[in-house]
Design a protein around this motif. Structure first.
Motif, PDB file in Angstrom:
ATOM      1  N   LEU A  74       0.825  -1.213   0.000  1.00 49.18           N
ATOM      2  CA  LEU A  74       0.000   0.000   0.000  1.00 49.18           C
ATOM      3  C   LEU A  74       0.859   1.263   0.000  1.00 49.18           C
ATOM      4  CD1 LEU A  74      -2.875  -0.997   2.452  1.00 49.18           C
ATOM      5  CD2 LEU A  74      -3.077  -0.563  -0.005  1.00 49.18           C
ATOM      6  N   ILE A  75       1.917   1.265   0.790  1.00 53.76           N
ATOM      7  CA  ILE A  75       2.807   2.427   0.810  1.00 53.76           C
ATOM      8  C   ILE A  75       3.457   2.624  -0.558  1.00 53.76           C
ATOM      9  CG2 ILE A  75       4.934   3.370   1.781  1.00 53.76           C
ATOM     10  CD1 ILE A  75       4.197   2.039   4.423  1.00 53.76           C
ATOM     11  N   LEU A  76       3.923   1.528  -1.150  1.00 54.89           N
ATOM     12  CA  LEU A  76       4.552   1.613  -2.466  1.00 54.89           C
ATOM     13  C   LEU A  76       3.572   2.118  -3.523  1.00 54.89           C
ATOM     14  CD1 LEU A  76       6.509  -1.766  -2.361  1.00 54.89           C
ATOM     15  CD2 LEU A  76       7.513   0.513  -2.280  1.00 54.89           C
ATOM     16  N   SER A  77       2.334   1.628  -3.475  1.00 58.15           N
ATOM     17  CA  SER A  77       1.347   2.021  -4.483  1.00 58.15           C
ATOM     18  C   SER A  77       0.938   3.478  -4.349  1.00 58.15           C
ATOM     19  CB  SER A  77       0.100   1.128  -4.390  1.00 58.15           C
ATOM     20  OG  SER A  77      -0.638   1.402  -3.214  1.00 58.15           O
ATOM     21  N   ASN A  78       1.058   4.027  -3.153  1.00 58.87           N
ATOM     22  CA  ASN A  78       0.731   5.441  -2.973  1.00 58.87           C
ATOM     23  C   ASN A  78       1.844   6.354  -3.462  1.00 58.87           C
ATOM     24  OD1 ASN A  78      -1.906   6.305  -1.247  1.00 58.87           O
ATOM     25  ND2 ASN A  78      -1.339   4.189  -0.798  1.00 58.87           N
ATOM     26  N   GLU A  79       3.029   5.804  -3.598  1.00 65.62           N
ATOM     27  CA  GLU A  79       4.129   6.548  -4.228  1.00 65.62           C
ATOM     28  C   GLU A  79       3.992   6.493  -5.745  1.00 65.62           C
ATOM     29  OE1 GLU A  79       7.468   8.786  -4.846  1.00 65.62           O
ATOM     30  OE2 GLU A  79       6.628   8.339  -2.873  1.00 65.62           O
ATOM     31  N   GLU A  80       3.715   5.311  -6.259  1.00 65.86           N
ATOM     32  CA  GLU A  80       3.521   5.073  -7.689  1.00 65.86           C
ATOM     33  C   GLU A  80       2.718   3.789  -7.816  1.00 65.86           C
ATOM     34  OE1 GLU A  80       3.107   4.796 -11.445  1.00 65.86           O
ATOM     35  OE2 GLU A  80       4.163   6.579 -10.707  1.00 65.86           O
TER      36      GLU A  80
ATOM     37  N   LEU B 163      13.446  -0.832  -6.485  1.00 66.50           N
ATOM     38  CA  LEU B 163      12.450   0.254  -6.482  1.00 66.50           C
ATOM     39  C   LEU B 163      12.998   1.550  -5.897  1.00 66.50           C
ATOM     40  CD1 LEU B 163       9.224  -1.738  -5.497  1.00 66.50           C
ATOM     41  CD2 LEU B 163      10.091  -1.151  -7.776  1.00 66.50           C
ATOM     42  N   GLY B 164      14.165   1.501  -5.266  1.00 67.13           N
ATOM     43  CA  GLY B 164      14.830   2.723  -4.836  1.00 67.13           C
ATOM     44  C   GLY B 164      14.285   3.367  -3.584  1.00 67.13           C
ATOM     45  N   PHE B 165      13.749   2.563  -2.657  1.00 60.57           N
ATOM     46  CA  PHE B 165      13.229   3.104  -1.402  1.00 60.57           C
ATOM     47  C   PHE B 165      14.256   2.932  -0.284  1.00 60.57           C
ATOM     48  CE2 PHE B 165       9.368   3.061  -3.693  1.00 60.57           C
ATOM     49  CZ  PHE B 165       8.442   3.840  -3.015  1.00 60.57           C
TER      50      PHE B 165
ATOM     51  N   GLN C 112       7.747  11.139  15.287  1.00 65.81           N
ATOM     52  CA  GLN C 112       8.862  11.725  14.548  1.00 65.81           C
ATOM     53  C   GLN C 112       8.827  11.317  13.082  1.00 65.81           C
ATOM     54  OE1 GLN C 112      12.747  10.955  16.218  1.00 65.81           O
ATOM     55  NE2 GLN C 112      13.782  11.362  14.283  1.00 65.81           N
ATOM     56  N   LEU C 113       8.620  10.022  12.824  1.00 67.46           N
ATOM     57  CA  LEU C 113       8.565   9.540  11.445  1.00 67.46           C
ATOM     58  C   LEU C 113       7.380  10.131  10.693  1.00 67.46           C
ATOM     59  CD1 LEU C 113       9.538   5.810  12.089  1.00 67.46           C
ATOM     60  CD2 LEU C 113      10.869   7.458  10.755  1.00 67.46           C
ATOM     61  N   LEU C 114       6.229  10.206  11.349  1.00 74.49           N
ATOM     62  CA  LEU C 114       5.052  10.794  10.707  1.00 74.49           C
ATOM     63  C   LEU C 114       5.282  12.266  10.379  1.00 74.49           C
ATOM     64  CD1 LEU C 114       2.185   9.202  12.855  1.00 74.49           C
ATOM     65  CD2 LEU C 114       2.662   8.740  10.444  1.00 74.49           C
ATOM     66  N   SER C 115       5.910  12.982  11.288  1.00 73.10           N
ATOM     67  CA  SER C 115       6.168  14.413  11.060  1.00 73.10           C
ATOM     68  C   SER C 115       7.135  14.636   9.904  1.00 73.10           C
ATOM     69  CB  SER C 115       6.704  15.071  12.329  1.00 73.10           C
ATOM     70  OG  SER C 115       7.988  14.564  12.659  1.00 73.10           O
ATOM     71  N   GLU C 116       7.943  13.610   9.589  1.00 74.02           N
ATOM     72  CA  GLU C 116       8.855  13.680   8.440  1.00 74.02           C
ATOM     73  C   GLU C 116       8.169  13.249   7.150  1.00 74.02           C
ATOM     74  OE1 GLU C 116      12.045  11.189   9.691  1.00 74.02           O
ATOM     75  OE2 GLU C 116      12.834  12.631  11.142  1.00 74.02           O
ATOM     76  N   GLY C 117       6.884  12.895   7.251  1.00 72.79           N
ATOM     77  CA  GLY C 117       6.112  12.527   6.068  1.00 72.79           C
ATOM     78  C   GLY C 117       6.165  11.059   5.707  1.00 72.79           C
ATOM     79  N   HIS C 118       6.572  10.207   6.675  1.00 79.76           N
ATOM     80  CA  HIS C 118       6.725   8.789   6.388  1.00 79.76           C
ATOM     81  C   HIS C 118       5.683   7.972   7.146  1.00 79.76           C
ATOM     82  CE1 HIS C 118      10.348  10.335   4.786  1.00 79.76           C
ATOM     83  NE2 HIS C 118      11.054  10.316   5.901  1.00 79.76           N
ATOM     84  N   PRO C 119       4.845   7.190   6.449  1.00 78.73           N
ATOM     85  CA  PRO C 119       3.965   6.250   7.157  1.00 78.73           C
ATOM     86  C   PRO C 119       4.791   5.279   7.994  1.00 78.73           C
ATOM     87  CG  PRO C 119       3.419   6.378   4.815  1.00 78.73           C
ATOM     88  CD  PRO C 119       4.728   7.078   4.987  1.00 78.73           C
TER      89      PRO C 119
ATOM     90  N   SER D 297      10.366  -4.224  16.175  1.00 77.64           N
ATOM     91  CA  SER D 297      10.948  -3.357  15.151  1.00 77.64           C
ATOM     92  C   SER D 297       9.885  -2.466  14.526  1.00 77.64           C
ATOM     93  CB  SER D 297      11.615  -4.205  14.056  1.00 77.64           C
ATOM     94  OG  SER D 297      12.658  -4.970  14.586  1.00 77.64           O
ATOM     95  N   ILE D 298      10.132  -1.170  14.543  1.00 78.33           N
ATOM     96  CA  ILE D 298       9.257  -0.198  13.885  1.00 78.33           C
ATOM     97  C   ILE D 298       9.826   0.065  12.494  1.00 78.33           C
ATOM     98  CG2 ILE D 298       8.375   2.160  13.959  1.00 78.33           C
ATOM     99  CD1 ILE D 298       8.511   1.997  17.002  1.00 78.33           C
ATOM    100  N   TRP D 299       8.966  -0.087  11.485  1.00 81.76           N
ATOM    101  CA  TRP D 299       9.387   0.034  10.089  1.00 81.76           C
ATOM    102  C   TRP D 299       8.910   1.351   9.480  1.00 81.76           C
ATOM    103  CZ3 TRP D 299       9.256  -4.856   6.601  1.00 81.76           C
ATOM    104  CH2 TRP D 299       9.635  -5.994   7.335  1.00 81.76           C
ATOM    105  N   SER D 300       9.713   1.866   8.553  1.00 84.50           N
ATOM    106  CA  SER D 300       9.274   2.971   7.714  1.00 84.50           C
ATOM    107  C   SER D 300      10.023   2.888   6.397  1.00 84.50           C
ATOM    108  CB  SER D 300       9.546   4.318   8.393  1.00 84.50           C
ATOM    109  OG  SER D 300       9.041   5.381   7.603  1.00 84.50           O
ATOM    110  N   ILE D 301       9.335   3.099   5.279  1.00 82.96           N
ATOM    111  CA  ILE D 301       9.999   3.117   3.974  1.00 82.96           C
ATOM    112  C   ILE D 301       9.596   4.385   3.233  1.00 82.96           C
ATOM    113  CG2 ILE D 301      10.084   0.600   3.843  1.00 82.96           C
ATOM    114  CD1 ILE D 301       7.860   0.688   1.768  1.00 82.96           C
ATOM    115  N   TYR D 302      10.533   4.942   2.484  1.00 84.53           N
ATOM    116  CA  TYR D 302      10.255   6.170   1.737  1.00 84.53           C
ATOM    117  C   TYR D 302      11.288   6.321   0.633  1.00 84.53           C
ATOM    118  CZ  TYR D 302      14.033   7.881   4.724  1.00 84.53           C
ATOM    119  OH  TYR D 302      15.236   8.025   5.375  1.00 84.53           O
TER     120      TYR D 302
END
Length: 341
Positions: free
Chosen positions: A28-34, A79-81, A99-106, A184-189
């Motif tokens: 879902l995160i990937l599809s919202n990027e492209e 995919l370059g994330f 902190q991660l959300l404030s940086e714009g990362h789900p 583990s807390i994950w974030s990809i961007y």
């Protein structure tokens, strides 16, 4: 303070039999990027899960619950994330999420469904789950969570937006850490200066893996039949407590993963190749292949329950012929993809 990242949840309707609760939020995160990034992600991953490759650890890939070599290759290299994985103590969870959300990362946060009151696992057994958090409200002390409603016996699974209190997220996380050893807390961007990968390059890489880098003549489904027969012949029926390693779970999942691989791969081909004869042929072959493997899996598992050896020589010969024909067609498709500008 309030902060919310808009995420569309309509891009992945697969049930957890096809994409599990760790794979679905990643897609879902990937599809919202492209939009097509999710298709590339699932095509790679389900190919790796469906067939044998010498350079990949099949066990850690088949049921994705942690970051592994396959995910690193797909998400980071192809995919370059960027992938950020942080092991945190419970008292730091809220700070890291905000902190991660404030940086714009789900943010993806592990939890134990034993503590979620509308889950089938509530107060009965421990079960890993990954919650996708896309916002928070400091005044209400609550997070916006993209998740399943955890209802059973559904044919499509659309994620919805829920509100979880800060204490509930903390409780879910603490239980996962203490009982499941997951913290583990994950974030990809994507980095802003990162070039988007080209469709032609990604397709050719997928085709190289499928044609040149997988074990030929080795099929997971046949390995599962050998496992069943060995148990019957030896007179020892295994009692595997971990459901994700039980023969009926992995056998049926393997076929559904293969179904997902071809579905997403064909979606990519349809998007890039204009109605070629080879692609249309693959559409026809895919449906028949999945039907054949499903029939074999069901018959084999019935024999397993009856404690009888599996003898499906005719059916296996037919499905292997189908696999060989698909390989031939995909070799033709590689020639066509190479003409893409």
């Amino acid at each position: 303070m309030n902060y919310t990242i808009g995420l569309s949840t309509s891009n992945n309707l697969y049930t957890f039999d096809y994409t599990n609760c760790f794979e679905k939020p990643l897609g879902l995160i990937l599809s919202n990027e492209e939009e097509m990034f999710q298709s590339y992600f699932l095509t790679y991953l389900k190919m790796f899960q469906s067939y044998r490759f010498s350079s990949l650890d099949s066990h850690s890939i088949f049921y994705t619950v942690d970051f592994n070599d396959a995910l690193s290759y797909i998400i980071k290299e192809k995919l370059g994330f960027e992938v950020v994985i942080q092991d945190e103590e419970v008292e730091d969870v809220h700070r890291v999420i905000k902190q991660l959300l404030s940086e714009g990362h789900p943010v993806m946060v592990p939890g134990n469904l034993h503590e979620l009151n509308y889950s089938e696992h509530y107060q009965t057994n421990d079960w890993k789950h990954l919650f996708l958090i896309n916002g928070y409200n400091e005044v209400k002390q609550a997070y916006s969570v993209i998740d399943s409603n955890h209802k059973k016996n559904i044919t499509t699974l659309r994620y919805e937006e829920f509100t979880f209190s800060f204490p509930l997220i903390e409780q879910l996380y603490l239980s996962a850490k203490e009982k499941l050893n997951v913290s583990s807390i994950w974030s990809i961007y994507r980095l802003e200066d990162k070039d988007y990968p080209k469709d032609r390059d990604l397709l050719l890489d997928i085709l190289e893996w499928f044609i040149d880098r997988r074990y030929k003549g080795t099929y997971k489904e046949l390995e599962y039949i050998e496992r069943i027969n060995k148990q019957i012949i030896d007179g020892i029926i295994e009692e595997e407590l971990d459901i994700t390693k039980q023969i009926d779970f992995i056998f049926l999942r393997a076929v559904k993963y293969k179904d997902t691989f071809y579905t997403e791969f064909l979606k990519l081909l349809d998007n890039n190749l204009v109605d070629t004869e080879s692609v249309q042929k693959l559409h026809q072959l895919k449906k028949d292949l999945i039907n054949k493997w499903t029939d074999i899996a069901n018959k084999a598992l019935i024999r397993h329950y009856l404690k009888e050896t599996v003898t499906l020589d005719v059916e296996i010969q037919q499905v292997l012929k189908q696999e060989a024909e698909i390989l031939r067609i995909i070799c033709l498709i590689r020639d066509e993809v190479q003409t893409i500008k």
